[in-house]
Design an enzyme around this catalytic site. Structure first.
Site, short mmCIF file in Angstrom:
data_model
loop_
_atom_site.label_atom_id
_atom_site.label_comp_id
_atom_site.label_asym_id
_atom_site.label_seq_id
_atom_site.Cartn_x
_atom_site.Cartn_y
_atom_site.Cartn_z
N ASN A 37 8.36 2.40 3.14
CA ASN A 37 8.07 2.93 1.75
C ASN A 37 9.14 2.85 0.69
OD1 ASN A 37 6.64 4.49 0.16
ND2 ASN A 37 6.88 6.60 1.14
N HIS A 122 -0.30 19.04 6.53
CA HIS A 122 0.72 19.26 5.68
C HIS A 122 0.11 20.32 4.68
CE1 HIS A 122 3.85 15.93 5.66
NE2 HIS A 122 3.50 16.22 6.84
N GLU A 262 12.33 10.48 12.28
CA GLU A 262 11.22 9.60 11.76
C GLU A 262 12.11 8.49 10.97
OE1 GLU A 262 9.64 12.63 8.80
OE2 GLU A 262 10.44 11.32 7.31
N ASP A 316 2.57 6.85 4.25
CA ASP A 316 3.13 5.56 4.20
C ASP A 316 3.17 4.92 5.54
OD1 ASP A 316 4.99 7.97 4.01
OD2 ASP A 316 6.24 6.65 5.00
N GLU A 339 1.96 13.99 13.94
CA GLU A 339 1.78 14.20 12.63
C GLU A 339 0.52 13.29 12.02
OE1 GLU A 339 4.98 13.27 10.06
OE2 GLU A 339 4.04 13.98 8.30
O1 LIG Z 1 7.71 14.48 7.89
C1 LIG Z 1 7.22 13.89 6.98
O2 LIG Z 1 5.86 13.48 6.91
C2 LIG Z 1 8.01 13.59 5.83
O3 LIG Z 1 9.34 13.41 6.20
C3 LIG Z 1 7.42 12.21 5.15
O4 LIG Z 1 6.45 12.46 4.56
C4 LIG Z 1 8.52 11.27 4.21
O5 LIG Z 1 8.82 12.15 3.54
C5 LIG Z 1 8.12 10.16 3.98
O6 LIG Z 1 7.46 9.49 5.10
C6 LIG Z 1 8.76 9.17 3.11
O7 LIG Z 1 8.35 8.20 2.98
MG LIG Z 2 10.02 14.48 8.01
#
Ligand SMILES: O=C(O)[C@@H](O)[C@@H](O)[C@H](O)[C@H](O)CO
Ligand SMILES: [Mg+2]
Length: 402
Positions: A37, A122, A262, A316, A339
Site C-alpha cells: 500500500n 472495523h 502486520e 489493501d 482480520e
Molecule cells: O490493523 C489494521 O487493519 C491497520 O493497521 C491497517 O488498516 C493499516 O492501517 C493498513 O493496512 C495500512 O495500509
Molecule cells: Mg493494524
C-alpha cells in the site's frame, strides 16, 4: 514442468492492487498478491525487472527451492518490497500445485483444523457515541469480534476513522495527507470508549483496538493497564516493534493481550517477541511475510510458545491474500483470529472468489487452489491511481508514526 510466462497486473477497482500471474507449460496458472500500500510500483519493478526473468524455465513444483533462490539469491534479503515479491511468487506456485493436485489449498497444507474462521471487522466513528453505534451495526451483521477505533477530541483525523460506514481506505490522496496525534488526549479518551462499549453491549463479543504504533512503551503499558477492566481480545501495535525488547516493559505492567506484526516481513522481525512470549498474537500476513512457505515457519515457531495467529486483513491486502489466508487459517493449528475488512463490490468483481462470510466467520471454498481468480478484462478498466498512506505529526509539528 516449466514456468512458461509470468506477468504483473496492476489495477485499481476501488483501490490499487498488484497481482502476479504465472503460466506453466501444462496450461495451469496460479496467481499471487504483491500489493504494498502506497509503494505498489516498487514491487512491480522488483518483480518485472529482477524476479520474472529468473523464473522462466524453472520447475513450478519446486516451491521451497524457488523461495530459497529468491530469498538467498537476492543477497540484499528481507524488507517489504523483496518479501512481497517472494510472497506473490509463493502464492502463485501453491495455487498451481493445489490445482494440479485437484485439491483446495488447505488440504495440501495438511487438512482442516476447523470448519470456519472467526473474523473481526472495523467499527469506527468520529466520537465515542458514533463508534458505539457502529459496533452495534457489526453485532447486527453477526460479527463475534469487532475492532473499535474512535476520533479523539482535539486530534485532527485520528487513526482508524473511516469516511464510510463499512469501507475504510486509509490510502486517500495522491500525496500523503497530514494527520495529527497527541498521546495524552488519546490516553484520556480511548478507555472511556471501551467503558461505554462494555456498558452498552456487555462482554459477549470480543473487542479489539489498534494502537497503530502511536505510543511509547511506557504509554502503551499505561493504556494496556487502563483497558484491563474491559477484557480486550487484544491491543494491537501498541508501540513500534523494531525494538522487540520494548515489549518487555509493556508486558511487565499489563495483562491485556498484545498483538503485533502486520508490518513484519520475516520471522526474524518476530523471533524475540515470540520466544520471550512478549505477545499473544502474531499479525504477519501471507502477502507481507514471504508467502505461505514462510508463514508456516512463523506459525510453527509461534505454536511452540503458545502464540496464536491473528493475520492482518485490511482492504489493501487483495482478495488473493484473503483467499490464501483463509486456507492457511483453516489448516493452522494455533489459529487465533482473522482480520476481515470487506473489499468493495468493484474489487470483488475483479477478483472472483469462493470464500464466504457467515455468522461472524469466513468459510474458504473447495475449489482446487486458493479459490481466487482475476478477471483481467475487468481489471484493465481500473487503471492505477497513485495513492499514499497519510503521515502523522504531533501538535508541535514533530513527525510521528501514522
Ligand atoms: O490493523 C489494521 O487493519 C491497520 O493497521 C491497517 O488498516 C493499516 O492501517 C493498513 O493496512 C495500512 O495500509
Ligand atoms: Mg493494524
Amino acid at each position: 514442468m516449466k514456468i512458461e510466462t509470468a506477468k504483473v497486473i496492476v489495477c485499481s477497482p476501488g483501490r490499487n492492487f498488484v497481482t502476479l500471474k504465472i503460466h506453466t507449460d501444462q496450461g495451469v496458472y496460479g496467481i499471487g498478491d504483491a500489493t504494498l500500500n502506497g509503494r505498489e510500483h516498487a514491487v512491480v519493478a522488483y518483480l518485472e525487472e529482477h524476479v520474472i526473468p529468473c523464473l522462466i524455465g524453472m520447475d513450478p513444483r519446486r516451491i521451497e527451492d524457488i523461495w530459497q533462490y529468491l530469498y538467498r539469491g537476492a543477497y540484499w534479503r528481507r524488507g517489504p518490497v523483496t518479501m512481497r515479491a517472494i510472497a506473490a511468487v509463493d502464492m502463485a506456485l501453491w495455487d498451481i500445485k493445489a490445482k494440479m493436485a485437484g485439491m483446495p489449498l488447505y488440504d495440501l497444507l495438511g487438512g482442516k483444523s476447523r470448519d470456519r474462521v472467526m473474523v473481526y471487522g472495523h467499527a469506527n466513528g468520529s466520537d465515542i457515541d458514533e463508534t458505539v453505534e457502529a459496533v452495534g451495526h457489526y453485532i447486527d451483521m453477526g460479527y463475534k469480534a469487532i475492532r473499535a477505533q474512535t476520533g479523539v477530541p482535539g486530534i485532527k483525523d485520528a487513526y482508524g476513522v473511516g469516511r464510510g460506514k463499512l469501507y475504510y481506505e486509509p490510502a486517500d490522496a495522491a500525496l500523503p495527507s497530514v494527520t495529527g496525534w497527541e498521546t495524552r488526549k488519546a490516553l484520556n479518551y480511548v478507555p472511556k470508549m471501551f467503558e461505554k462499549l462494555r456498558a452498552t453491549y456487555g462482554f459477549d463479543h470480543h473487542l479489539l483496538h489498534d494502537g497503530h504504533h502511536r505510543y511509547t512503551p511506557q504509554e502503551a503499558a499505561n493504556l494496556g493497564k487502563m483497558l484491563e477492566p474491559y477484557q480486550l481480545f487484544w491491543l494491537e501495535d501498541c508501540t513500534p516493534a523494531e525494538n522487540q525488547e520494548a515489549f518487555k516493559l509493556v508486558r511487565q505492567h499489563t495483562v491485556t493481550p498484545l498483538a503485533v506484526g502486520e508490518i513484519f516481513n520475516t520471522i526474524w522481525d518476530a523471533k524475540d517477541l515470540i520466544q520471550n512470549q512478549l505477545i499473544d498474537y502474531i499479525r504477519c500476513t501471507i502477502v507481507g511475510a514471504g508467502g505461505i512457505t514462510h508463514m508456516r515457519r512463523i506459525a510453527d515457531l509461534a505454536a511452540l510458545y503458545q502464540v496464536r495467529t491473528g493475520s492482518h486483513g485490511a482492504t489493501d491486502l487483495s482478495p488473493v491474500t484473503m483467499g490464501c489466508a483463509l486456507h492457511f487459517d483453516t489448516w493452522v493449528p494455533n489459529f487465533g483470529i482473522q482480520e476481515y475488512m470487506r473489499h468493495t463490490e468493484e474489487t470483488d468483481a475483479v477478483f472472483p472468489h469462493d470464500y464466504r462470510f457467515e455468522d461472524g466467520h469466513l468459510i474458504c471454498g473447495e475449489t482446487p487452489g486458493h479459490g481466487v481468480d482475476i478477471d483481467e478484462d475487468l481489471a484493465a478498466k481500473y487503471p492505477y491511481k497513485p495513492a499514499y498512506l497519510p503521515v502523522a505529526r504531533l501538535e508541535d509539528g514533530t513527525m510521528w508514526n501514522w
